[in-house]
Each structure stands twice: as C-alpha cells, then as structure tokens.
Design a protein around this motif. Sequence first.
Motif, short mmCIF file in Angstrom:
data_model
loop_
_atom_site.label_atom_id
_atom_site.label_comp_id
_atom_site.label_asym_id
_atom_site.label_seq_id
_atom_site.Cartn_x
_atom_site.Cartn_y
_atom_site.Cartn_z
N LEU A 64 0.81 -1.22 0.00
CA LEU A 64 0.00 0.00 0.00
C LEU A 64 0.84 1.27 0.00
CD1 LEU A 64 -2.77 -1.11 2.50
CD2 LEU A 64 -2.85 -1.09 0.00
N GLY A 65 2.16 1.13 0.09
CA GLY A 65 3.05 2.29 0.09
C GLY A 65 3.39 2.79 -1.30
N SER A 66 2.75 2.24 -2.31
CA SER A 66 3.02 2.62 -3.69
C SER A 66 1.89 3.50 -4.23
CB SER A 66 3.14 1.36 -4.54
OG SER A 66 3.02 1.65 -5.90
N LYS A 67 2.23 4.70 -4.68
CA LYS A 67 1.20 5.60 -5.23
C LYS A 67 0.47 4.98 -6.43
CE LYS A 67 3.02 9.97 -3.59
NZ LYS A 67 3.50 11.30 -3.96
N PRO A 68 1.18 4.33 -7.36
CA PRO A 68 0.44 3.72 -8.48
C PRO A 68 -0.56 2.65 -8.01
CG PRO A 68 2.77 3.87 -9.02
CD PRO A 68 2.62 4.24 -7.57
N ARG A 69 -0.18 1.85 -7.01
CA ARG A 69 -1.10 0.83 -6.51
C ARG A 69 -2.28 1.46 -5.80
NH1 ARG A 69 3.74 -2.36 -6.35
NH2 ARG A 69 4.36 -1.79 -4.24
N LEU A 70 -2.05 2.54 -5.09
CA LEU A 70 -3.16 3.24 -4.44
C LEU A 70 -4.12 3.83 -5.48
CD1 LEU A 70 -1.36 5.00 -1.45
CD2 LEU A 70 -2.87 3.00 -1.38
N ARG A 71 -3.58 4.34 -6.59
CA ARG A 71 -4.46 4.86 -7.66
C ARG A 71 -5.27 3.72 -8.27
NH1 ARG A 71 0.23 8.01 -9.52
NH2 ARG A 71 0.32 6.59 -11.27
N ARG A 113 -6.76 4.86 -17.22
CA ARG A 113 -7.37 5.71 -16.19
C ARG A 113 -6.38 6.18 -15.14
NH1 ARG A 113 -13.05 5.78 -16.41
NH2 ARG A 113 -13.15 6.46 -14.25
N VAL A 114 -5.35 5.37 -14.85
CA VAL A 114 -4.37 5.77 -13.85
C VAL A 114 -3.10 6.34 -14.47
CG1 VAL A 114 -5.24 4.18 -12.11
CG2 VAL A 114 -3.36 3.46 -13.58
N GLY A 115 -3.03 6.36 -15.80
CA GLY A 115 -1.91 7.00 -16.49
C GLY A 115 -0.62 6.23 -16.48
N MET A 116 -0.68 4.94 -16.79
CA MET A 116 0.54 4.14 -16.88
C MET A 116 0.42 3.18 -18.06
SD MET A 116 0.21 1.40 -13.70
CE MET A 116 0.13 2.66 -12.45
N ASP A 117 1.55 2.61 -18.46
CA ASP A 117 1.50 1.65 -19.56
C ASP A 117 0.98 0.31 -19.04
OD1 ASP A 117 3.99 -0.29 -19.07
OD2 ASP A 117 4.64 1.77 -18.60
N GLY A 118 0.57 -0.54 -19.97
CA GLY A 118 -0.04 -1.82 -19.62
C GLY A 118 0.88 -2.73 -18.82
N SER A 144 3.31 -1.93 -16.75
CA SER A 144 3.39 -1.45 -15.36
C SER A 144 2.11 -1.77 -14.60
CB SER A 144 3.63 0.07 -15.31
OG SER A 144 4.88 0.38 -15.85
N ALA A 145 0.98 -1.58 -15.25
CA ALA A 145 -0.31 -1.88 -14.62
C ALA A 145 -0.39 -3.35 -14.24
CB ALA A 145 -1.46 -1.50 -15.54
N VAL A 146 0.04 -4.24 -15.13
CA VAL A 146 0.02 -5.67 -14.86
C VAL A 146 0.92 -6.00 -13.67
CG1 VAL A 146 0.69 -7.94 -15.77
CG2 VAL A 146 -0.67 -6.38 -17.17
N HIS A 147 2.09 -5.37 -13.62
CA HIS A 147 3.00 -5.60 -12.49
C HIS A 147 2.32 -5.23 -11.17
CE1 HIS A 147 6.38 -5.35 -9.74
NE2 HIS A 147 6.04 -4.10 -9.52
N HIS A 148 1.75 -4.03 -11.11
CA HIS A 148 1.11 -3.57 -9.88
C HIS A 148 -0.11 -4.41 -9.53
CE1 HIS A 148 3.74 -0.23 -9.17
NE2 HIS A 148 3.54 0.23 -10.39
N LEU A 149 -0.87 -4.82 -10.53
CA LEU A 149 -2.02 -5.69 -10.29
C LEU A 149 -1.59 -7.05 -9.75
CD1 LEU A 149 -4.12 -4.68 -13.39
CD2 LEU A 149 -4.86 -4.46 -11.00
N ASN A 150 -0.48 -7.58 -10.25
CA ASN A 150 0.04 -8.85 -9.74
C ASN A 150 0.42 -8.73 -8.27
OD1 ASN A 150 -0.30 -10.31 -12.09
ND2 ASN A 150 1.75 -9.87 -12.86
N VAL A 151 1.07 -7.62 -7.89
CA VAL A 151 1.43 -7.40 -6.50
C VAL A 151 0.18 -7.33 -5.63
CG1 VAL A 151 2.46 -5.75 -4.87
CG2 VAL A 151 3.63 -6.27 -7.03
#
Length: 103
Positions: A7-14, A32-37, A39-46
């Motif tokens: 939860l300490g990651s701004k992209p994950r919080l977005r 919607r959160v302004g990142m490439d696919g 990066s989004a997949v990485h954060h979603l996996n976490v």
Amino acid sequence: MSLFDVLGSKPRLRIIQELTTEPRYVSELAERVGMDGKSAVHHLNVLEEAGIVDSYRTSRRKYYRLRRTVEFSASPPPSRSFCLYTGDTIEPTETETETLSAN
C-alpha cells in the motif's frame, strides 16, 4: 512483501481507488491511472498476491476487482492509536459468478 509495502506505492493506491467504483480490465485501468499496460500488470500482480484484488475473465478480457476492504487509521497522542485492517473477502456478484462458472 508486507501490506505496508504493497500500500506504500502511489500507483497501486491509484489502482485501488479506480477499482472502488467497479471492476475494470487491464488496458482500461492503465489508461485511467496514467501508466503503460506492463506497469499496470506488475502492480495488479502485487495487489493480487497480497489478496487485495482478484480477477476473472469474460471472453477475451481479464477484469480486476477489489477483494478486500482495507482500512488504515492513525491518531496522535493522547490516544496514540494505529490500525491497519483488512476485511473479509467480498463475494462475486451474480453476473461475475455466472461468468466464472462458464469458464
């Protein structure tokens, strides 16, 4: 990885903020959160490994949704309280259950 790290990651919080309204598929969420696919997949996996989100498929799209309620509160003295709470699993909606059953 601890829940604080997750939860300490701004992209994950977005991402979590976007998923509070409704489930979203990866490319929609990334836009919607302004990142490439990637990066989004990485954060979603976490988030998925931490048990905060889960996913389901409808035809060719993989949707993500919040799985847990996460609540954080802290207060200064004199109460000096600190709490990080994760709630129980949220049950899938009827439509999502039908989709999961079909796959």
